[in-house]
Enzyme design. Structure first.
Site, short mmCIF file in Angstrom:
data_model
loop_
_atom_site.label_atom_id
_atom_site.label_comp_id
_atom_site.label_asym_id
_atom_site.label_seq_id
_atom_site.Cartn_x
_atom_site.Cartn_y
_atom_site.Cartn_z
N GLU A 193 -6.77 3.71 -5.36
CA GLU A 193 -7.91 4.08 -4.52
C GLU A 193 -8.37 5.46 -4.93
O GLU A 193 -7.57 6.40 -4.94
CB GLU A 193 -7.52 4.08 -3.04
N ASP A 239 -2.91 4.77 -2.47
CA ASP A 239 -3.82 5.54 -1.64
C ASP A 239 -4.24 6.85 -2.32
O ASP A 239 -3.39 7.57 -2.83
CB ASP A 239 -3.08 5.86 -0.33
N HIS A 293 -10.46 -1.38 5.57
CA HIS A 293 -10.13 -0.80 6.88
C HIS A 293 -10.77 0.56 7.12
O HIS A 293 -10.62 1.11 8.21
CB HIS A 293 -8.60 -0.69 6.99
N ASP A 294 -11.44 1.13 6.12
CA ASP A 294 -12.11 2.42 6.28
C ASP A 294 -13.62 2.29 6.40
O ASP A 294 -14.32 3.28 6.60
CB ASP A 294 -11.84 3.32 5.05
N ASP A 296 0.87 -1.18 0.00
CA ASP A 296 0.00 0.00 0.00
C ASP A 296 0.90 1.23 0.00
O ASP A 296 1.68 1.42 0.94
CB ASP A 296 -0.84 -0.06 1.28
O1 TEU Z 1 -8.68 6.74 2.47
C1 TEU Z 1 -9.22 7.71 1.61
C2 TEU Z 1 -10.41 8.40 2.06
O2 TEU Z 1 -10.94 9.23 1.35
C3 TEU Z 1 -10.92 8.14 3.42
O3 TEU Z 1 -11.10 9.40 3.97
C4 TEU Z 1 -12.18 7.36 3.40
O4 TEU Z 1 -13.06 7.80 2.42
C5 TEU Z 1 -12.85 7.51 4.71
O5 TEU Z 1 -11.91 7.17 5.69
C6 TEU Z 1 -14.05 6.62 4.85
O6 TEU Z 1 -14.61 6.83 6.13
C7 TEU Z 1 -7.34 6.46 2.38
C8 TEU Z 1 -6.98 5.35 3.35
O7 TEU Z 1 -7.63 4.17 2.97
C9 TEU Z 1 -7.32 5.80 4.73
O8 TEU Z 1 -7.14 4.79 5.69
C10 TEU Z 1 -6.46 7.00 5.05
O9 TEU Z 1 -6.84 7.52 6.29
C11 TEU Z 1 -6.59 8.09 3.98
O10 TEU Z 1 -6.53 7.59 2.66
C12 TEU Z 1 -5.46 9.08 4.11
O11 TEU Z 1 -4.25 8.49 3.73
#
Ligand code: TEU
Ligand code: CA
Length: 595
Positions: free
Chosen positions: A286, A226, A359-360, A118
Site C-alpha cells: 500500500e 500497510d 476500508h479507507d 495485512d
Molecule cells: O492507510 C494509509 C493512509 O494513508 C490512510 O491515511 C488513507 O489514505 C486514508 O485513511 C484515506 O482516508 C493505511 C490503512 O489502510 C489505514 O486503515 C490505516 O489507518 C493507516 O494505514 C495507518 O495504519
C-alpha cells in the site's frame, strides 16, 4: 476460434497449488478484502470475528474469488481498528485465536482460495512491548527501534513549536509526541498511539522479517503491506513546506514517501522473506503518494521488491489536497486518464492492482456511480465491469459485490473512525459550520465502508444478534446477500459472471489496453487485445442514454456480446442506456507483437 492460449481452468481443483507451479497466479486472480470487524459476528458482541468469517467461506467460494485479503486481526488496543498492533504473532481475543487463523487457512485452501494477511510494518501500537521498552529510558537497548528526538534547538520541550520537525500527522495535529519519561519526542505519522518504527536499525528489519517468515510457515499465502512506502525516512529529518491553515504545521511528505532506502529495504524484505518460498507468496504494497515511475520499479519482477502496489492517484482526484475532508467535483475524463496512464506505465514491466473501494474509501457506488435507487444496481455493475476489464489484479471490497452504499450519517457522534473524528474536530475548531463538516464526512468518512456487511433482511442484516459496533445501513432490507444470491439479475450474480470471465479468458488478464474517446465525459470505452482476440468495453456513466461515438463502432456491431448489465439491445445499436455497460468480443487477424 480465437487465438488465445488455452484457458487455464477457472480455479485449482482443491487444496494448494503444487509448489512453484504458477509463479504469477495473482495475474489471473481476483482478490476479496474482508474487514473482519464488520464482516460477520459469531458471538453477539456486535463485532465481527474469525469464527464469523469461517462460517461464510462458502459464500466467498461461490463468488469465485481466488484469494482473501483480511485486514488486521492481531492483538491491538484498537485505536485505529487494528492497524495499531501490540503483538504481531497473536490474535486479538475480540477476533478469536491463532487456532481460528489456522482453520481459516485450511478452510480457504480446501476451497481453492488463498489467504493474504495485512501487515503493518511502518508502526506498532504504543502498547507493543518493543515500544514500552523503547520509551523506558534513553539507554534502553530498544531506544533506537523508534524515532526519538529532543526538542527543537533553543526551545524547551513541550513549548509551542518545539516539536523536532513541523510535520502534520494524518490523525492528529503534530506527528511528534512528547514523552514525559525522558523529555524526548517520538515520531508518529499516524495516531499518537502508532509510533513509527526505525527501519534504519537492522535489528528492527530483522525482527519484522522473522515475524513474516513465521506467518508463511503457518501457511499464509502473502502480505498486504500497510503504508510500506513510508518506512524509509530521509535523513536528517527536516521541516517541510508550510501547509495552508496557518497553524504552523508543514508537509513532511518529501521526507518519508518513497525515501532514499525504500527500494533497498523492499529488496531485502523480498530476499529474506519471499525468495525461494513455495507457492509464490503475493506481496502488495500500500503506497499513498507513490509515483508511476517509482511503481514501475517497485513492481518490475526484475527488481524483486513487491508484486504490485496500491496507488492512490485515482482516489485523490475528487479530494482537495489542502483539505482532506473537502470534496471537489470529479470529471470522468480525469478518472479515465488516470487509470489509462497507469495501464500504459505498467504495460511492459510491473503490474497494476485495480480498486475503487476499500476500508479507507467511501463506497464506490456512491462515489463514482449513482446511489439513486433507479440507477444503483446498473451503476454498481458498470463500475465493476470497467474496473475488472482493466489489466491488473482486481480487488473487491466486502459488500461492493452487493452494491452497498454510503451511510446516511445524521450526527458526528455516529462516526467512530479516528481519521474522520480528527478532521471533524479540526474543521469545527477552525470555525467551519458543523453541518457543513458533517456533510463532508457523509461523503468522505471511512466509516461509510465499515458499516456491517448486509447478509440478509433479518435484524442488523444478519451481521450480529447483538448491537453492532457501527450501525447497519438502513437500506439493508433491500440490499443484502440473501436477496441477491438466487437472483440472476442481481449485482452479486453479475460479479460472479465477471470474475468467471477473467478466469476463462486470457485476454482479460493479459491483454493490452487502449483507451478510446478520452475526451468524452459520459462514455468510458477501451479495447483489450491478446493475439487475435479483441474485447471492446463500452460504458455510459450518466443518467440518460448516450451514443458511444466510437469511430469504428460499427465494426463491432457483429461481435459477440459477452457481458452486459442490461438485456441485449433490440437492434445492433451503439446507443447505451443509463449506466449501461457492455463487453464485446471478436477475433480478427493476429496483430504483430508490440515492441
Ligand atoms: O492507510 C494509509 C493512509 O494513508 C490512510 O491515511 C488513507 O489514505 C486514508 O485513511 C484515506 O482516508 C493505511 C490503512 O489502510 C489505514 O486503515 C490505516 O489507518 C493507516 O494505514 C495507518 O495504519
Ligand atoms: Ca464477535
Amino acid at each position: 476460434m480465437t487465438g488465445d492460449r488455452p484457458a487455464p481452468s477457472s480455479r485449482p481443483a482443491a487444496g494448494r497449488q503444487p509448489a512453484d507451479s504458477d509463479t504469477a497466479w495473482w495475474r489471473r486472480a481476483v482478490i476479496y478484502q474482508v474487514y473482519p470487524r464488520s464482516f460477520a459476528d459469531s458471538n453477539g458482541d456486535g463485532i465481527g470475528d474469525l469464527p464469523g468469517l469461517l462460517s461464510r467461506l462458502d459464500y466467498l467460494a461461490s463468488l469465485g474469488v481466488d484469494a482473501v485479503w483480511i485486514s488486521p486481526f492481531y492483538r491491538s488496543p484498537q485505536d485505529d481498528n487494528g492497524y495499531d498492533i501490540s503483538d504481531y504473532q497473536d490474535v486479538d481475543p475480540m477476533f478469536g485465536t491463532l487456532a481460528d487463523v489456522d482453520a481459516l487457512i485450511a478452510g480457504l485452501h480446501e476451497r481453492g482460495m488463498k489467504l493474504i494477511i495485512d501487515v503493518v510494518l511502518n508502526h506498532t501500537s504504543d502498547e507493543h512491548p518493543w515500544f514500552t521498552e523503547s520509551r523506558s529510558s534513553k539507554d534502553s537497548p530498544k531506544r533506537d527501534w523508534y524515532w526519538w528526538r529532543p526538542a527543537r534547538d533553543g526551545l524547551p520541550a513541550g513549548s509551542p513549536g518545539a516539536e523536532p520537525t513541523n510535520w502534520r500527522s494524518f490523525f492528529s495535529p503534530s506527528a511528534w509526541q512528547l514523552d514525559e519519561a525522558t523529555g524526548e519526542y517520538y515520531l508518529h505519522l499516524f495516531s499518537v498511539r502508532q509510533p513509527d518504527l526505525n527501519w534504519e536499525n537492522p535489528e528492527v528489519r530483522g525482527a519484522l522479517y522473522a515475524m513474516l517468515r513465521w506467518w508463511l510457515d503457518r501457511g499464509v499465502d502473502g502480505f498486504r503491506m500497510d503504508v510500506i512506502n513510508m518506512v524509509s525516512k530521509r535523513l536528517p529529518l527536516r521541516d517541510g513546506p508550510p501547509l495552508p491553515g496557518g497553524d504552523g504545521y508543514g508537509d513532511g511528505w518529501a521526507s518519508f514517501i518513497s525515501g532514499p532506502r525504500i527500494h533497498e529495504f523492499l529488496r531485502e524484505l523480498h530476499a529474506e522473506v519471499i525468495a525461494g518460498r513455495d507457492g509464490a507468496p503475493l506481496t502488495v504494497g500500500e503506497m499513498p503518494g507513490v509515483s508511476l515511475d517509482d511503481a514501475a520499479v517497485f513492481t518490475d519482477p526484475a527488481s524483486a521488491e513487491v508484486d504490485m502496489v496500491f496507488q492512490f492517484e485515482h482516489v485523490e482526484l475528487d479530494r482537495d489536497p489542502s483539505d482532506r475532508l473537502a470534496v471537489r467535483p470529479l470529471r470522468l475524463t480525469s478518472l479515465k486518464a488516470s487509470l489509462a496512464r497507469w495501464q500504459a506505465g505498467l504495460a511492459t514491466a510491473g503490474w497494476n492492482s485495480l480498486y475503487f473501494g476499500n476500508h479507507d474509501q467511501p463506497r464506490a457506488v456512491s462515489r463514482y456511480g449513482s446511489a439513486d435507487p433507479a440507477h444503483r444496481e446498473a451503476s454498481a455493475k458498470l463500475l465493476a465491469t470497467v474496473l475488472h476489464l482493466h489489466r491488473g489484479t482486481p480487488y473487491v471490497y466486502q459488500g461492493e459485490e452487493l452494491g452497498m452504499t454510503n451511510y446516511p450519517f445524521a450526527s458526528a457522534d455516529e462516526i467512530a473512525d479516528i481519521e474522520s473524528r480528527h478532521y471533524y474536530r479540526q474543521a469545527v475548531d477552525a470555525g467551519q459550520d458543523p453541518a457543513q463538516a458533517l456533510a463532508a464526512l457523509r461523503r468522505r468518512s471511512r466509516d461509510n465502508a465499515r458499516t456491517p456487511m448486509q447478509w440478509d433482511a433479518s435484524p442488523h442484516a444478519g451481521f450480529t444478534t447483538g448491537t453492532p459496533w457501527l450501525p447497519v445501513n438502513p437500506n439493508y432490507p433491500g440490499i443484502n446477500a440473501a436477496a441477491q444470491a438466487g437472483d440472476q439479475d442481481s449485482v452479486l450474480s453479475y460479479y460472479r459472471r465477471l470474475i468467471a470471465l477473467r478466469h476463462d479468458l486470457p485476454v482479460v488478464a493479459e491483454g493490452d489496453f487502449t483507451l478510446l474517446l478520452p475526451g468524452d465525459e459520459r462514455i468510458w470505452a477501451f479495447t483489450r487485445r491478446l493475439g487475435a482476440t479483441e474485447l471492446l468495453v463500452v460504458a455510459n456513466l450518466s443518467d440518460g442514454p448516450a451514443e458511444d461515438g466510437i469511430p469504428a463502432g460499427r465494426d463491432w456491431a457483429a461481435a459477440e456480446l459477452l457481458l452486459s448489465n442490461y438485456p441485449p439491445p433490440a437492434a445492433a445499436t451503439l446507443v447505451l442506456r443509463a449506466w449501461e455497460a457492455r463487453v464485446y468480443r471478436r477475433s480478427g487477424r493476429a496483430q504483430p507483437p508490440v515492441g
